[in-house]
Design a protein around this motif. Structure first.
Motif, PDB file in Angstrom:
ATOM      1  N   UNK A 158       0.800  -1.222   0.000  1.00 29.28           N
ATOM      2  CA  UNK A 158       0.000   0.000   0.000  1.00 29.28           C
ATOM      3  C   UNK A 158       0.840   1.283   0.000  1.00 29.28           C
ATOM      4  N   UNK A 159       2.139   1.187   0.317  1.00 29.52           N
ATOM      5  CA  UNK A 159       3.010   2.370   0.306  1.00 29.52           C
ATOM      6  C   UNK A 159       3.605   2.631  -1.077  1.00 29.52           C
ATOM      7  N   UNK A 160       3.590   1.621  -1.947  1.00 32.78           N
ATOM      8  CA  UNK A 160       4.225   1.757  -3.250  1.00 32.78           C
ATOM      9  C   UNK A 160       3.362   2.553  -4.226  1.00 32.78           C
ATOM     10  N   UNK A 161       4.045   3.127  -5.203  1.00 36.09           N
ATOM     11  CA  UNK A 161       3.359   3.713  -6.352  1.00 36.09           C
ATOM     12  C   UNK A 161       3.514   2.746  -7.521  1.00 36.09           C
ATOM     13  N   UNK A 162       2.389   2.387  -8.140  1.00 38.85           N
ATOM     14  CA  UNK A 162       2.400   1.442  -9.247  1.00 38.85           C
ATOM     15  C   UNK A 162       2.005   2.135 -10.547  1.00 38.85           C
ATOM     16  N   UNK A 163       2.636   1.713 -11.631  1.00 43.54           N
ATOM     17  CA  UNK A 163       2.371   2.264 -12.954  1.00 43.54           C
ATOM     18  C   UNK A 163       0.893   2.107 -13.319  1.00 43.54           C
ATOM     19  N   UNK A 164       0.251   3.223 -13.613  1.00 48.80           N
ATOM     20  CA  UNK A 164      -1.160   3.242 -14.002  1.00 48.80           C
ATOM     21  C   UNK A 164      -2.074   2.586 -12.963  1.00 48.80           C
ATOM     22  N   UNK A 165      -1.585   2.498 -11.718  1.00 50.11           N
ATOM     23  CA  UNK A 165      -2.363   1.912 -10.623  1.00 50.11           C
ATOM     24  C   UNK A 165      -2.811   0.485 -10.916  1.00 50.11           C
ATOM     25  N   UNK A 166      -1.993  -0.243 -11.697  1.00 54.07           N
ATOM     26  CA  UNK A 166      -2.355  -1.618 -12.047  1.00 54.07           C
ATOM     27  C   UNK A 166      -1.625  -2.661 -11.193  1.00 54.07           C
ATOM     28  N   UNK A 168       1.327  -3.743 -11.213  1.00 54.18           N
ATOM     29  CA  UNK A 168       2.224  -4.621 -11.949  1.00 54.18           C
ATOM     30  C   UNK A 168       3.671  -4.163 -11.910  1.00 54.18           C
ATOM     31  N   UNK A 169       3.898  -2.868 -11.809  1.00 61.25           N
ATOM     32  CA  UNK A 169       5.262  -2.341 -11.839  1.00 61.25           C
ATOM     33  C   UNK A 169       5.353  -1.112 -10.950  1.00 61.25           C
ATOM     34  N   UNK A 170       6.342  -1.126 -10.057  1.00 60.73           N
ATOM     35  CA  UNK A 170       6.518   0.022  -9.161  1.00 60.73           C
ATOM     36  C   UNK A 170       7.126   1.199  -9.917  1.00 60.73           C
ATOM     37  N   UNK A 171       6.964   2.390  -9.351  1.00 63.26           N
ATOM     38  CA  UNK A 171       7.616   3.596  -9.829  1.00 63.26           C
ATOM     39  C   UNK A 171       8.386   4.218  -8.674  1.00 63.26           C
ATOM     40  N   UNK A 172       9.602   4.639  -8.961  1.00 66.01           N
ATOM     41  CA  UNK A 172      10.481   5.167  -7.905  1.00 66.01           C
ATOM     42  C   UNK A 172      10.465   6.690  -7.823  1.00 66.01           C
ATOM     43  N   UNK A 268      13.653 -12.075  -5.115  1.00 60.29           N
ATOM     44  CA  UNK A 268      14.331 -10.812  -4.816  1.00 60.29           C
ATOM     45  C   UNK A 268      14.771 -10.188  -6.138  1.00 60.29           C
ATOM     46  N   UNK A 269      14.281  -8.998  -6.405  1.00 61.24           N
ATOM     47  CA  UNK A 269      14.477  -8.339  -7.690  1.00 61.24           C
ATOM     48  C   UNK A 269      15.691  -7.404  -7.643  1.00 61.24           C
ATOM     49  N   UNK A 270      16.243  -7.136  -8.824  1.00 60.51           N
ATOM     50  CA  UNK A 270      17.246  -6.085  -8.943  1.00 60.51           C
ATOM     51  C   UNK A 270      16.622  -4.741  -8.560  1.00 60.51           C
ATOM     52  N   UNK A 271      17.472  -3.735  -8.428  1.00 62.69           N
ATOM     53  CA  UNK A 271      16.963  -2.419  -8.033  1.00 62.69           C
ATOM     54  C   UNK A 271      15.941  -1.883  -9.024  1.00 62.69           C
ATOM     55  N   UNK A 272      16.183  -2.091 -10.305  1.00 58.59           N
ATOM     56  CA  UNK A 272      15.258  -1.696 -11.360  1.00 58.59           C
ATOM     57  C   UNK A 272      15.504  -2.610 -12.559  1.00 58.59           C
ATOM     58  N   UNK A 273      14.665  -2.565 -13.582  1.00 52.88           N
ATOM     59  CA  UNK A 273      14.769  -3.560 -14.656  1.00 52.88           C
ATOM     60  C   UNK A 273      16.118  -3.631 -15.360  1.00 52.88           C
ATOM     61  N   UNK A 274      16.883  -2.543 -15.405  1.00 56.15           N
ATOM     62  CA  UNK A 274      18.169  -2.596 -16.103  1.00 56.15           C
ATOM     63  C   UNK A 274      19.352  -2.453 -15.148  1.00 56.15           C
ATOM     64  N   UNK A 409      -0.013 -12.361 -22.072  1.00 54.87           N
ATOM     65  CA  UNK A 409       0.259 -10.983 -22.466  1.00 54.87           C
ATOM     66  C   UNK A 409      -0.184 -10.030 -21.360  1.00 54.87           C
ATOM     67  N   UNK A 410       0.628  -9.023 -21.113  1.00 52.80           N
ATOM     68  CA  UNK A 410       0.294  -8.006 -20.119  1.00 52.80           C
ATOM     69  C   UNK A 410       0.359  -6.640 -20.797  1.00 52.80           C
ATOM     70  N   UNK A 411      -0.486  -5.722 -20.368  1.00 55.15           N
ATOM     71  CA  UNK A 411      -0.506  -4.418 -21.016  1.00 55.15           C
ATOM     72  C   UNK A 411       0.346  -3.393 -20.284  1.00 55.15           C
ATOM     73  N   UNK A 412       1.236  -3.852 -19.415  1.00 53.16           N
ATOM     74  CA  UNK A 412       2.191  -2.969 -18.758  1.00 53.16           C
ATOM     75  C   UNK A 412       3.411  -3.789 -18.398  1.00 53.16           C
ATOM     76  N   UNK A 413       4.556  -3.120 -18.205  1.00 56.65           N
ATOM     77  CA  UNK A 413       5.744  -3.849 -17.780  1.00 56.65           C
ATOM     78  C   UNK A 413       5.507  -4.455 -16.399  1.00 56.65           C
ATOM     79  N   UNK A 414       6.257  -5.488 -16.084  1.00 59.46           N
ATOM     80  CA  UNK A 414       6.114  -6.200 -14.809  1.00 59.46           C
ATOM     81  C   UNK A 414       7.403  -6.043 -14.030  1.00 59.46           C
ATOM     82  N   UNK A 415       7.319  -5.395 -12.874  1.00 61.67           N
ATOM     83  CA  UNK A 415       8.494  -5.273 -12.013  1.00 61.67           C
ATOM     84  C   UNK A 415       8.023  -5.072 -10.578  1.00 61.67           C
TER      85      UNK A 415
END
Length: 441
Positions: A158-166, A168-172, A268-274, A409-415
């Protein structure tokens, strides 16, 4: 833990290494018991008969050696800030019923620490205990005593910001336009001790956090000891568990000593996709000694265990599905089968570590999302892979999903897609052949 509460407190001085030198604190307070209940609490008395409503409401009253008992419920901290910082050594126990007579922190009486995503809210760790700085009341640092966090579920979803509120992917980064905070770049439980202070984190769950460093991060100083046991970390960035040192001296007898055992760390994910950093289930600083036993370390985007130069003993640990390596010493990467032959910092008595493909009983909804993600990596990140990535259908098999030729298929990146507590907990309730965490007893 479905039993009457007597002495649920684990005294760290009983560790196999013995009592730390000079463990006497530089304060005489024996501490008191505080009680907190979201459903029945009010005011700041904090007694069993008149509990407080939130830990954040009574932090300014806390003294060294206080013991804090927290009943079931969802806690957002004072003013729904989503972060609690404590600057004296205390012991925190969650998972009680509202009468404070029984504990069941992963089932009937979950104590959940979370927050909200509101613009300009705190992005600090959800539980942050730090005693290495000068105390305002006497100008001296705390020395000695014990810090314990036991039976708390930390969920940053609930503290995270997610892309398009879906989800699926956090935003920093924050979004002033939509009045959204960035996803907190901080751990769920972060403890920084002081000299000769013993620290324990046990029976906790940490999930959906997006730190650069540890979802559970414990820093032990000169002459101190740390125990990290029976915790479940799932779906975090950075490191699932991080053992850190605050000692830079040359006296080996004063090196911080850790026991890290019966933990399960998954996805456990990397800091960001790249990014080329983060993504390890367990990370160990140099200038400490660690015994690492009966842990399950799986599906780190980079690896299972990243040892930055510590002297360690490894026994009966499970490695599974890690992306680049099972074990890394500084820059040397290796699969579990090569650790005993190639590792430089490993005690020769280490044994019983295995690489196995295991079933992971997370919810099918989240498993489908995770199995459908696409890797985005710089070429150098993908170079020199020691442990091969799990194939798409092999990955699906560990979730018990039907095999198929292509992902959903997903309509947004997954992270770092959101996983709920109910979806995640089944994967942490039972170990694999005694490797990993178990329901707290």
């Amino acid at each position: 833990m479905k039993n009457q509460i007597s002495t649920a407190i684990i005294l760290l001085v009983t560790l196999n290494w013995g009592v730390s030198q000079n463990t006497s604190p530089n304060f005489s307070n024996e501490g008191r018991d505080w009680f907190i209940s979201k459903t029945t609490g009010s005011g700041q008395m904090g007694t069993k008969e008149r509990p407080a409503k939130d830990l954040g409401n009574i932090i300014h009253h806390l003294k060294p050696n206080d013991r804090i008992h927290i009943a079931e419920g969802i806690y957002l901290s004072k003013g729904s800030s989503g972060a609690d910082e404590i600057n004296v050594p205390v012991k925190i126990y969650g998972g009680y019923d509202t009468s404070f007579t029984t504990r069941d922190p992963w089932d009937a009486h979950k104590t959940i620490f979370t927050g909200t995503n509101e613009y300009m809210k705190s992005t600090q760790p959800r539980i942050y205990i730090r005693t290495d700085q000068q105390r305002e009341n006497n100008g001296q640092k705390s020395t000695g005593s014990e810090i314990v966090v036991d039976g708390i579920i930390v969920d940053h979803g609930p503290r995270n910001r997610y892309h398009l509120d879906k989800n699926l992917a956090i935003r920093r980064k924050a979004s002033p336009k939509t009045q959204q905070n960035p996803s907190p770049e901080s751990g769920g439980i972060v403890i920084v001790g002081s000299n000769f202070t013993n620290v324990a984190v046990q029976n906790c769950v940490v999930m959906n956090t997006a730190p650069t460093e540890g979802a559970i991060s414990v820093r032990v100083f000169k002459g101190g000891q740390g125990i990290i046991q029976n915790n479940f970390c799932i779906n975090n960035t950075g490191y699932g568990i991080q053992a850190r040192t605050g000692y830079m001296g040359s006296d080996e007898s004063l090196l911080p000593k850790f026991q890290i055992k019966h933990n399960t760390v998954l996805f456990t994910w990397k800091h960001d996709p790249i990014a080329s950093y983060g993504g390890d289930a367990l990370a160990i600083d140099q200038n400490l000694v660690a015994s690492i036993e009966n842990n399950a370390l799986g599906y780190g985007h980079m690896g299972g265990l990243y040892n930055k130069g510590a002297k360690i003993t490894m026994k009966n640990n499970l490695f599974t599905g890690n992306g680049k390596y099972d074990y890394r010493e500084i820059n040397d990467k290796m699969a579990v089968a090569d650790i005993l032959d190639e590792a430089m910092y490993l005690d020769p008595m280490s044994d019983g570590n295995q690489g196995l493909l295991i079933k992971i009983p997370v919810a099918e909804r989240w498993a489908e999302i995770y199995a459908s993600r696409q890797e985005i990596s710089r070429e150098e990140v993908d170079a020199a892979v020691t442990v091969p990535n799990t194939g798409a259908n092999q990955l699906r098999s560990i979730f018990g999903l039907n095999l198929q030729g292509s992902g959903v298929a997903m309509d947004a990146e997954i992270f770092l897609p959101l996983i709920t507590i109910d979806e995640a907990l089944p994967a942490g309730r039972y170990p694999w052949d005694e490797m990993g965490c178990n329901i707290p007893k």
